[in-house]
Write an enzyme that holds these catalytic residues in place. Structure first.
Site, PDB file in Angstrom:
ATOM      1  N   SER A 214       7.076   2.951  -2.329  1.00 22.68           N
ATOM      2  CA  SER A 214       7.704   1.456  -1.755  1.00 22.68           C
ATOM      3  C   SER A 214       7.688   0.986  -0.546  1.00 22.68           C
ATOM      4  CB  SER A 214       9.579   1.488  -1.957  1.00 22.68           C
ATOM      5  OG  SER A 214      10.429   2.613  -1.100  1.00 22.68           O
ATOM      6  N   LEU A 215       6.809   0.448  -0.229  1.00 29.33           N
ATOM      7  CA  LEU A 215       5.923  -0.126   1.331  1.00 29.33           C
ATOM      8  C   LEU A 215       6.936  -1.412   1.553  1.00 29.33           C
ATOM      9  CD1 LEU A 215       3.492   0.072   0.049  1.00 29.33           C
ATOM     10  CD2 LEU A 215       3.995   1.915   0.855  1.00 29.33           C
ATOM     11  N   ASP A 218       5.256  -5.159   1.242  1.00 26.94           N
ATOM     12  CA  ASP A 218       3.716  -5.161   0.863  1.00 26.94           C
ATOM     13  C   ASP A 218       3.822  -4.856  -0.823  1.00 26.94           C
ATOM     14  OD1 ASP A 218       2.701  -5.695   2.705  1.00 26.94           O
ATOM     15  OD2 ASP A 218       2.279  -3.604   4.060  1.00 26.94           O
ATOM     16  N   GLY A 219       5.186  -4.621  -0.837  1.00 24.56           N
ATOM     17  CA  GLY A 219       5.380  -4.485  -2.803  1.00 24.56           C
ATOM     18  C   GLY A 219       5.902  -2.487  -2.895  1.00 24.56           C
ATOM     19  N   GLY A 245      14.569   0.748  -2.355  1.00 19.04           N
ATOM     20  CA  GLY A 245      14.174   1.134  -3.076  1.00 19.04           C
ATOM     21  C   GLY A 245      14.779   1.822  -3.604  1.00 19.04           C
ATOM     22  N   ASP A 246      15.975   2.169  -4.075  1.00 14.90           N
ATOM     23  CA  ASP A 246      17.092   2.649  -5.318  1.00 14.90           C
ATOM     24  C   ASP A 246      16.293   1.797  -6.422  1.00 14.90           C
ATOM     25  OD1 ASP A 246      17.896   4.371  -3.512  1.00 14.90           O
ATOM     26  OD2 ASP A 246      19.794   3.000  -3.075  1.00 14.90           O
TER      27      ASP A 246
END
Ligand SMILES: O=P(O)(O)OC[C@@]1(O)O[C@H](CO)[C@@H](O)[C@@H]1O
Length: 305
Positions: A214-215, A218-219, A245-246
């Site tokens: 996960s960025l 930036d997706g 992120g979860d």
């Protein structure tokens, strides 16, 4: 069925101020939200909202433990926690004019017999997918995560810090590092998306079938055995990023449980995260239409491997 293990759950307290925080000032607000949190618990909540059968497990104790259990019950998320003598923690997110502050307590102490009970609970639930998410409470060694991964005939997903990812020993189905966790897990500098892809490939080739990185803005990037896929984040109004992120991991796991392709699973992760960042803390947003959503997410094949 997905069984999520949150070794270190929390009551998530999200409190909002329309002013910057200043030392020595008493800031007051009416705007506070309390939810049942911790990475695995969030995944159980989000995948349930995405029509996947899930049960939340881990360790709970004290008043905050009771709050977490009651809140999951009220939300219709089945749970099977091990009771501990020490107290579940309270984590606070402060949303102020000058930014998002995340204040996490290290959590309770647990003992070896608590871990034994947790392994038994996992076995009794017979999940097809086990997810271990979040930090470890004091007294729980990383070997216990490998032990959980090896304790049954399930595939195991992990969402843990980079130092933990680097030291795990069993084979895992998927891990979901963010940028700093990729750097920590591989010892690489991870600044650009290319850096993230190189680190994710290195991590995958160690022991993970999928690395879902996960960025943030930036997706996300997905590294599989055969290919590298990337997807941009959606341009949405962000209340806070807690649980994003979860949410990516939840969308991904839920899509695979629904028999979707890797590319659709990455798309579902992005769509789910775009909803979760739009609500305060780790509340569950409206997700029913995400499975059929027409919102365009341009999943690209970066290259085949
Ligand atoms: O301290 P950990 O276990 O690393 O993270 C816990 C936590 O910050 O993660 C979730 C968001 O991902 C929150 O619900 C929770 O408070």
């Amino acid at each position: 069925m997905i069984l999520t293990i949150t070794p270190n759950p929390a009551v998530d307290h999200t409190i909002h101020f329309d002013e910057p925080l200043e030392p020595g000032v008493v800031h007051r607000t009416d705007d506070a939200v309390f939810t049942a949190g911790g990475k695995g618990i969030n995944v159980a909540k989000y995948v349930s909202a995405l029509d996947v059968e899930a049960t939340a497990s881990g360790f709970l104790g004290g008043h905050f433990g009771t709050f977490v259990r009651d809140r999951l019950d009220a939300d219709g998320v089945p749970s099977d926690f091990v009771n501990i003598d020490d107290h579940t923690r309270l984590n606070t997110t402060v949303l102020a004019d000058d930014g998002e502050y995340k204040l996490n307590h290290n959590g309770p102490h647990i003992v070896d017999s608590d871990v034994d009970e947790l392994v038994e609970a996992a076995q009794a639930n017979e999940p097809d997918t086990l997810l271990v998410g979040g930090s470890l409470p004091r007294g729980m060694a990383l070997e216990s995560v490998d032990r959980l991964a090896r304790a049954g005939d399930w595939r195991t997903a992990v969402d843990m810090g980079g130092k933990y990812l680097a030291e795990l020993d069993a084979d895992y189905f998927v891990c979901k590092p963010n940028r700093s966790e990729l750097a920590e897990a591989t010892g690489r500098t991870v600044e650009t998306n290319e850096d993230a892809i190189a680190a994710a490939e290195e991590l995958r080739d160690g022991q993970f079938e999928y690395v879902l990185a996960s960025l943030g803005a930036d997706g996300a990037v997905l590294v599989t055995e055969d290919e590298i896929l990337s997807a941009p984040a959606l341009d949405v109004d962000v209340v806070d990023t807690v649980g994003a992120g979860d949410a990516i991991l939840s969308g991904f796991l839920a899509a695979l449980e629904h028999g979707m392709s890797d590319s659709d699973a990455l798309r579902m992760g992005i769509l789910t995260a775009a909803r979760v960042v739009g609500v305060a803390g780790t509340r569950v947003p409206h997700l029913e239409d995400v499975l059929t959503n027409e919102t365009r997410v341009d999943v690209a094949t970066v290259r085949t491997r």
